[in-house]
Design an enzyme around this catalytic site. Sequence first.
Site, PDB file in Angstrom:
ATOM      1  N   ARG A 231      25.740  -1.791 -19.300  1.00 23.97           N
ATOM      2  CA  ARG A 231      26.073  -1.257 -17.971  1.00 23.97           C
ATOM      3  C   ARG A 231      24.762  -0.864 -17.314  1.00 23.97           C
ATOM      4  O   ARG A 231      23.826  -0.423 -17.991  1.00 23.97           O
ATOM      5  CB  ARG A 231      26.995  -0.046 -18.087  1.00 23.97           C
ATOM      6  CG  ARG A 231      28.331  -0.346 -18.765  1.00 23.97           C
ATOM      7  CD  ARG A 231      29.152   0.912 -18.956  1.00 23.97           C
ATOM      8  NE  ARG A 231      30.435   0.625 -19.596  1.00 23.97           N
ATOM      9  CZ  ARG A 231      30.642   0.645 -20.912  1.00 23.97           C
ATOM     10  NH1 ARG A 231      29.645   0.934 -21.739  1.00 23.97           N
ATOM     11  NH2 ARG A 231      31.837   0.373 -21.405  1.00 23.97           N
ATOM     12  N   HIS A 347      26.435  -5.454 -11.919  1.00 23.12           N
ATOM     13  CA  HIS A 347      27.470  -5.475 -12.953  1.00 23.12           C
ATOM     14  C   HIS A 347      27.856  -6.902 -13.329  1.00 23.12           C
ATOM     15  O   HIS A 347      28.351  -7.150 -14.447  1.00 23.12           O
ATOM     16  CB  HIS A 347      28.714  -4.713 -12.480  1.00 23.12           C
ATOM     17  CG  HIS A 347      29.691  -4.416 -13.569  1.00 23.12           C
ATOM     18  ND1 HIS A 347      29.430  -3.499 -14.569  1.00 23.12           N
ATOM     19  CD2 HIS A 347      30.920  -4.931 -13.841  1.00 23.12           C
ATOM     20  CE1 HIS A 347      30.458  -3.441 -15.400  1.00 23.12           C
ATOM     21  NE2 HIS A 347      31.373  -4.312 -14.987  1.00 23.12           N
ATOM     22  N   ARG A 350      26.410  -8.145 -16.573  1.00 23.41           N
ATOM     23  CA  ARG A 350      27.138  -7.747 -17.793  1.00 23.41           C
ATOM     24  C   ARG A 350      28.212  -8.800 -18.105  1.00 23.41           C
ATOM     25  O   ARG A 350      28.348  -9.232 -19.249  1.00 23.41           O
ATOM     26  CB  ARG A 350      27.755  -6.363 -17.570  1.00 23.41           C
ATOM     27  CG  ARG A 350      28.591  -5.828 -18.727  1.00 23.41           C
ATOM     28  CD  ARG A 350      28.888  -4.350 -18.431  1.00 23.41           C
ATOM     29  NE  ARG A 350      29.958  -3.797 -19.245  1.00 23.41           N
ATOM     30  CZ  ARG A 350      29.797  -3.311 -20.480  1.00 23.41           C
ATOM     31  NH1 ARG A 350      28.600  -3.363 -21.047  1.00 23.41           N
ATOM     32  NH2 ARG A 350      30.805  -2.792 -21.144  1.00 23.41           N
ATOM     33  N   TYR A 383      36.316 -13.349 -21.154  1.00 23.68           N
ATOM     34  CA  TYR A 383      36.299 -14.344 -22.232  1.00 23.68           C
ATOM     35  C   TYR A 383      37.230 -15.518 -21.898  1.00 23.68           C
ATOM     36  O   TYR A 383      36.877 -16.679 -22.066  1.00 23.68           O
ATOM     37  CB  TYR A 383      36.748 -13.654 -23.524  1.00 23.68           C
ATOM     38  CG  TYR A 383      36.514 -14.433 -24.799  1.00 23.68           C
ATOM     39  CD1 TYR A 383      35.335 -14.260 -25.516  1.00 23.68           C
ATOM     40  CD2 TYR A 383      37.477 -15.292 -25.311  1.00 23.68           C
ATOM     41  CE1 TYR A 383      35.121 -14.947 -26.708  1.00 23.68           C
ATOM     42  CE2 TYR A 383      37.276 -15.981 -26.493  1.00 23.68           C
ATOM     43  CZ  TYR A 383      36.093 -15.803 -27.193  1.00 23.68           C
ATOM     44  OH  TYR A 383      35.880 -16.473 -28.362  1.00 23.68           O
TER      45      TYR A 383
END
Length: 403
Positions: A231, A347, A350, A383
């Site tokens: 983060r 972000h 990430r 994913y």
Amino acid sequence: MWYEEYTDKHGQLKYRFYEKYKDPYTDKWRRVCVNMNKKGKQSQKEAQRRLNERIEAKIKDKTPNNIKTLTFHQLCDEWLDTYKKTSGAKQTTIVLRKCNIKFIKKYIPKDVLVKNINNVILQEFIDEAHKEVSHAYLTHNWSTVKNILNYAKNHYDINNIDFIDRVIIPKKAKSREEIKAKRENYLEKHEIDKLVENIYNSIDETDVKANKQNLLMTSYIVEFLALNGMRVGELLAIQPKNIDFKNKTLEIDGTIHWTKQGNGYGIKDTTKTESSYRTISLTSRSCDILKKAMLQNKKLAQWEPKYNDRGFIFTNIKGNPLNTVSINKIVQKSAKNVCIKKHISSHSMRHSHISMLSQLGVSLKAIMERVGHTDHNTTLKIYSHVTEQMDKDMMNKLEKISK
């Protein structure tokens, strides 16, 4: 019973009758009074009747005196004060709760009494707020409202707050663009490389030292986030003591809380959750980035009068952790420069890291541990998007073979 004479504002002589009674909850003597025009026997009899009615009503009324005049705004403040003392929440969470209270007060009139609060008032709050904020943000604030009312129930013995279950939070249908933006909130490796290169090259386009520093650090930050999936708050909280260059590991033990401290801005707070506290392995390139950022800070400490070494690594020209707003502005401007049409932020790096690990065939459990996720659904959403794209690539390859 006794009475006293008094003159009203019109100069008329009147009589105020009193009676004492013992409060059954405090064992203290209290008194009630009524006003009469006359003091004869008939008036005295009527006065006694009224006094008895008032005494009976006072004894039957079990509502605490303070709840009778307590406004919902005052209850919010009282709940927040108790929350700060008893919740054990970290400072960033407390600041978030303060924002929740400010938001709630905006939509509920300040003179509404707690004893009069009902589902109609709360539904009006929801309906008005729904026009301005997202469903997720509104749901988060509604959770705070329920906590406040449960506090009132437990603290003031309010019998029934079941009306909160009758309040409906309307949902907003997401547009195709919103769904697409969420699904594409990550970059491929070649896109990250182009983005980092553009940010770095932009340094030569400005003569302002503060801007040069921001651009340099942002180029490091974007690449480091993409390589490690942290983060952005966790990255900004990194200090030299967290780094083990010999074993190529990084201890993630905090996040940045944006508040003033002395001459600086931004202090290190605990991680988002307990599982966010972790130690990750670093690539050689990640170690190089950290060393370059630390070397830049040493140069600033020696040559820049404004620089105050506060022990952070990814800093602005004053030595404070680089503000996330500044980082995102630079990222979005550079994304436009290199024709990346996705709506991205820091972000997104990430998500990009999770995407890269997925494509490498790393297990879901290993990814969760590396990025500090507690809920597998959070990781699985990203994913799944990646594996879905991998399936399409697979089919394209199969089509080529079949031809």
